[in-house]
Design a protein around this motif. Structure first.
Motif, mmCIF file in Angstrom:
data_model
loop_
_atom_site.group_PDB
_atom_site.id
_atom_site.type_symbol
_atom_site.label_atom_id
_atom_site.label_comp_id
_atom_site.label_asym_id
_atom_site.label_seq_id
_atom_site.Cartn_x
_atom_site.Cartn_y
_atom_site.Cartn_z
ATOM 1 N N UNK A 33 3.318 -6.253 0.779
ATOM 2 C CA UNK A 33 2.980 -5.890 2.149
ATOM 3 C C UNK A 33 1.613 -6.450 2.485
ATOM 4 N N UNK A 35 -1.492 -6.272 5.634
ATOM 5 C CA UNK A 35 -2.002 -5.420 6.706
ATOM 6 C C UNK A 35 -3.207 -6.071 7.378
ATOM 7 N N UNK A 37 -6.481 -4.324 9.301
ATOM 8 C CA UNK A 37 -7.184 -3.109 9.674
ATOM 9 C C UNK A 37 -8.373 -3.479 10.547
ATOM 10 N N UNK A 45 -11.546 3.090 9.282
ATOM 11 C CA UNK A 45 -10.615 1.987 9.077
ATOM 12 C C UNK A 45 -9.301 2.330 9.783
ATOM 13 N N UNK A 50 1.200 -4.169 10.301
ATOM 14 C CA UNK A 50 1.605 -4.429 8.929
ATOM 15 C C UNK A 50 2.826 -5.337 8.923
ATOM 16 N N UNK A 91 -10.258 -6.552 8.975
ATOM 17 C CA UNK A 91 -9.989 -6.838 7.567
ATOM 18 C C UNK A 91 -8.505 -7.115 7.371
ATOM 19 N N UNK A 95 -1.306 -5.541 -0.255
ATOM 20 C CA UNK A 95 -1.009 -4.361 -1.053
ATOM 21 C C UNK A 95 -0.249 -4.767 -2.305
ATOM 22 N N UNK A 98 3.816 -1.244 -6.298
ATOM 23 C CA UNK A 98 3.564 0.106 -6.812
ATOM 24 C C UNK A 98 3.360 0.092 -8.315
ATOM 25 N N UNK A 101 -0.145 -0.471 -9.154
ATOM 26 C CA UNK A 101 -1.129 0.441 -8.596
ATOM 27 C C UNK A 101 -1.021 0.680 -7.109
ATOM 28 N N UNK A 102 -0.365 -0.185 -6.390
ATOM 29 C CA UNK A 102 -0.218 -0.001 -4.952
ATOM 30 C C UNK A 102 -1.531 0.010 -4.208
ATOM 31 N N UNK A 103 -2.534 -0.633 -4.743
ATOM 32 C CA UNK A 103 -3.841 -0.618 -4.096
ATOM 33 C C UNK A 103 -3.944 -1.752 -3.088
ATOM 34 N N UNK A 104 -4.863 -1.574 -2.158
ATOM 35 C CA UNK A 104 -5.132 -2.613 -1.171
ATOM 36 C C UNK A 104 -6.250 -3.522 -1.670
ATOM 37 N N UNK A 106 -8.734 -6.243 -0.138
ATOM 38 C CA UNK A 106 -9.229 -6.642 1.173
ATOM 39 C C UNK A 106 -9.936 -7.991 1.133
ATOM 40 N N UNK A 107 -9.893 -8.671 2.282
ATOM 41 C CA UNK A 107 -10.725 -9.844 2.467
ATOM 42 C C UNK A 107 -12.141 -9.420 2.821
ATOM 43 N N UNK B 33 -6.415 7.865 -2.390
ATOM 44 C CA UNK B 33 -7.238 6.771 -2.892
ATOM 45 C C UNK B 33 -8.702 7.008 -2.512
ATOM 46 N N UNK B 35 -12.037 4.549 -2.103
ATOM 47 C CA UNK B 35 -12.525 3.179 -2.059
ATOM 48 C C UNK B 35 -14.042 3.178 -1.866
ATOM 49 N N UNK B 43 -13.479 -2.969 1.412
ATOM 50 C CA UNK B 43 -13.413 -1.868 0.449
ATOM 51 C C UNK B 43 -12.784 -2.305 -0.874
ATOM 52 N N UNK B 45 -11.025 -0.510 -4.494
ATOM 53 C CA UNK B 45 -10.479 0.737 -5.019
ATOM 54 C C UNK B 45 -11.302 1.257 -6.194
ATOM 55 N N UNK B 48 -7.032 6.032 -7.856
ATOM 56 C CA UNK B 48 -5.832 6.386 -7.109
ATOM 57 C C UNK B 48 -5.172 7.574 -7.790
ATOM 58 N N UNK B 56 -4.645 5.389 -11.652
ATOM 59 C CA UNK B 56 -5.398 4.139 -11.753
ATOM 60 C C UNK B 56 -6.873 4.451 -11.530
ATOM 61 N N UNK B 105 -1.466 2.911 4.028
ATOM 62 C CA UNK B 105 -2.541 3.838 3.688
ATOM 63 C C UNK B 105 -3.345 4.140 4.953
ATOM 64 N N UNK B 107 -6.780 5.872 6.488
ATOM 65 C CA UNK B 107 -8.138 6.101 6.030
ATOM 66 C C UNK B 107 -8.843 7.211 6.798
#
Lengths: 116, 116
Positions: A33, A35, A37, A45, A50, A91, A95, A98, A101-104, A106-107, B33, B35, B43, B45, B48, B56, B105, B107
């Motif tokens: 995925x 996104x 933001x 945020x 998405x 941003x 993602x 899962x 970790x399913x964490x985002x 970011x740029x 989460x 961040x 951000x 992480x 989690x 995580x 997610x 925020x």
């Protein structure tokens, strides 16, 4: 490791005009995925839009749309009819699956200013 | 529906002092989460949770940072002792694992920490 790159630290647009923010990413996954933001000075945020990688159709939310090029690993955001309230840091985020970790991720962000 | 709630919004402390941040996720969201956002960056992480389990925490500096999520709802992030380099914005986010929108997610407003 997955990475997200936003090559435009700052962008400016005239009110009512259209602007495109660029984002590229790197991953070996096929299902993920993406996104966009928005982060105004309040630091909240806010989700803009998405995109599911398995969908070929580009996502659209009112004045916001994306150009998702999976093969090129590109995910740009187009803002039409720009408004003063669109001024913020934007941003792009990827993602991780899962099972990773399913964490985002970011740029670095693009600071958008809107001129009246 | 209430969003993610964080407190305090701002905190100023002297180095070597302890500090704690609190987060209440969106009702029903089982994934939480934390961040860290440094100035001018996206951000990253820290940790989690799925329900009350930290699944995580590989990016959490465990020598001075700790976190807990009792009963799988509210969460607290603690720093002891704080260092000058900890000055940043600490963001909390939540999502619904297994739900239709599990990939998104949401925020909170963040806690801005300044260590003097």
């Amino acid at each position: 490791a997955q990475t997200v790159t936003q090559s435009q630290p700052e962008m400016s647009v005239q009110e009512a005009e259209t602007v495109t923010l660029s984002c590229t990413y790197d991953t070996s996954e096929s299902d993920y995925y993406l996104f966009w933001y928005k982060q105004p000075p309040s630091r909240q945020m806010i989700l803009v839009i998405r995109q599911e990688a398995y969908k070929q159709q580009n996502a659209t939310e009112n004045r916001f749309s994306v150009n998702f090029q999976k093969a090129a690993k590109s995910f740009s955001l187009k803002i039409s009819d720009s408004q003063l309230g669109d001024a913020a840091m934007y941003f792009c985020a990827y993602r991780t699956p899962i099972n990773q970790g399913g964490k985002l991720i970011f740029g670095q962000g693009t600071e958008l200013s809107v001129k009246p | 529906e209430a969003g993610v709630v964080q407190s305090p919004r701002y905190k100023i402390i002297e180095k070597k002092q302890p500090v704690a941040f609190w987060c209440n996720p969106i009702s029903g969201h089982n994934t939480l989460y934390w961040y860290l956002q440094n100035l001018g960056q996206g951000p990253e992480l820290l940790i989690r949770y799925e329900n009350e389990e930290a699944v995580d925490d590989s990016q959490l500096p465990k020598d001075r940072f700790s976190a807990e999520r009792l009963k799988g709802v509210d969460s607290t992030l603690k720093i002891q002792p704080a260092e000058l380099g900890d000055s940043a914005v600490y963001l909390c986010a939540s999502s619904l694992y297994g739900g239709a929108s599990q990939e998104t997610q949401y925020f909170g407003p963040g806690t801005r920490l300044l260590v003097l």
